[in-house]
Design a protein around this motif. Structure first.
Motif, PDB file in Angstrom:
ATOM      1  N   ALA A  63     -11.952  94.759 126.434  1.00  0.00           N
ATOM      2  CA  ALA A  63     -11.119  94.469 126.361  1.00  0.00           C
ATOM      3  C   ALA A  63     -10.045  93.053 126.467  1.00  0.00           C
ATOM      4  O   ALA A  63      -9.460  93.181 125.092  1.00  0.00           O
ATOM      5  CB  ALA A  63      -9.358  95.248 127.522  1.00  0.00           C
ATOM      6  N   ASP A  64     -11.010  91.837 126.804  1.00  0.00           N
ATOM      7  CA  ASP A  64     -10.629  90.490 126.517  1.00  0.00           C
ATOM      8  C   ASP A  64     -11.340  90.775 125.259  1.00  0.00           C
ATOM      9  O   ASP A  64     -11.068  88.798 124.860  1.00  0.00           O
ATOM     10  CB  ASP A  64     -10.574  89.750 127.754  1.00  0.00           C
ATOM     11  N   ALA A  65     -12.468  91.020 124.456  1.00  0.00           N
ATOM     12  CA  ALA A  65     -13.056  90.827 123.702  1.00  0.00           C
ATOM     13  C   ALA A  65     -12.625  91.008 122.927  1.00  0.00           C
ATOM     14  O   ALA A  65     -13.246  90.822 121.460  1.00  0.00           O
ATOM     15  CB  ALA A  65     -14.332  90.988 123.833  1.00  0.00           C
ATOM     16  N   GLU A  66     -11.861  92.304 122.558  1.00  0.00           N
ATOM     17  CA  GLU A  66     -11.149  92.561 121.171  1.00  0.00           C
ATOM     18  C   GLU A  66     -10.450  91.547 120.422  1.00  0.00           C
ATOM     19  O   GLU A  66     -10.042  90.450 121.055  1.00  0.00           O
ATOM     20  CB  GLU A  66     -10.513  93.720 121.682  1.00  0.00           C
ATOM     21  N   GLY A  67     -10.537  91.930 119.287  1.00  0.00           N
ATOM     22  CA  GLY A  67     -10.099  90.828 118.412  1.00  0.00           C
ATOM     23  C   GLY A  67     -11.259  89.355 117.913  1.00  0.00           C
ATOM     24  O   GLY A  67     -10.899  88.451 116.749  1.00  0.00           O
ATOM     25  N   SER A  68     -12.180  88.864 118.943  1.00  0.00           N
ATOM     26  CA  SER A  68     -12.741  88.672 119.129  1.00  0.00           C
ATOM     27  C   SER A  68     -14.276  88.144 118.004  1.00  0.00           C
ATOM     28  O   SER A  68     -14.658  89.813 118.121  1.00  0.00           O
ATOM     29  CB  SER A  68     -13.298  87.877 120.419  1.00  0.00           C
TER      30      SER A  68
END
Length: 152
Positions: A63-68
């Motif tokens: 979830a913390d890697a979404e958009g990266s």
């Protein structure tokens, strides 16, 4: 459902948002160059690039890697990557090799930001990467060699 951009390809994955990125990379996508070492972000074997910066994928939730933009050892490229890989081979850095994908990813990130690192710069950038075979002297020499290769 989680959407990730990994190695330039958008992936939609049915995984829990708290799943460590490492397990998505290895188990869901079959990219096994990124290694599991400790599971607590202390050894660096799981290092990947997120938006160009080295991160520990074992402790990063998907979830913390979404958009990266996530880049693994399988897709790393560019001048720094080519120089690091050539220097690693030239100086025969690898002993057992288990930690090396994380070492290489950290070295590439360093040389992408600092093309003339000092020993202190190298030690600081590589301090989170553990090598049980203790190839640290060869790693440092290879980073200096890669920096020289990048000048030509």
């Amino acid at each position: 459902m989680v959407r990730l951009l990994i190695n330039g390809e958008e992936r939609q994955l049915d995984v829990a948002p708290e799943t460590p990125l490492l397990w998505v990379i290895r188990d869901e996508l079959g990219l096994t160059g990124t290694k599991f070492g400790c599971g607590i972000a202390m050894c660096g074997a799981c290092t990947v690039h997120m938006d160009g910066f080295p991160i520990r994928s074992c402790s990063t939730a998907v979830a913390d890697a979404e958009g990266s933009e996530i880049t693994t050892i399988e897709a790393v490229n560019g001048k720094a990557a080519q120089a690091v890989q050539a220097a690693w081979e030239k100086l025969d850095v690898v002993q057992c090799g288990y930690c090396q994908s994380g070492q290489v990813m950290s070295a590439i990130a360093l040389l992408s930001e600092n093309q003339k690192p000092t020993d202190e710069d190298i030690d600081a950038a590589m301090s989170g990467n553990v090598c049980r075979c203790a190839t640290y002297v060869r790693i440092r020499a290879a980073i200096h060699e890669a920096a020289e290769m990048m000048e030509t």
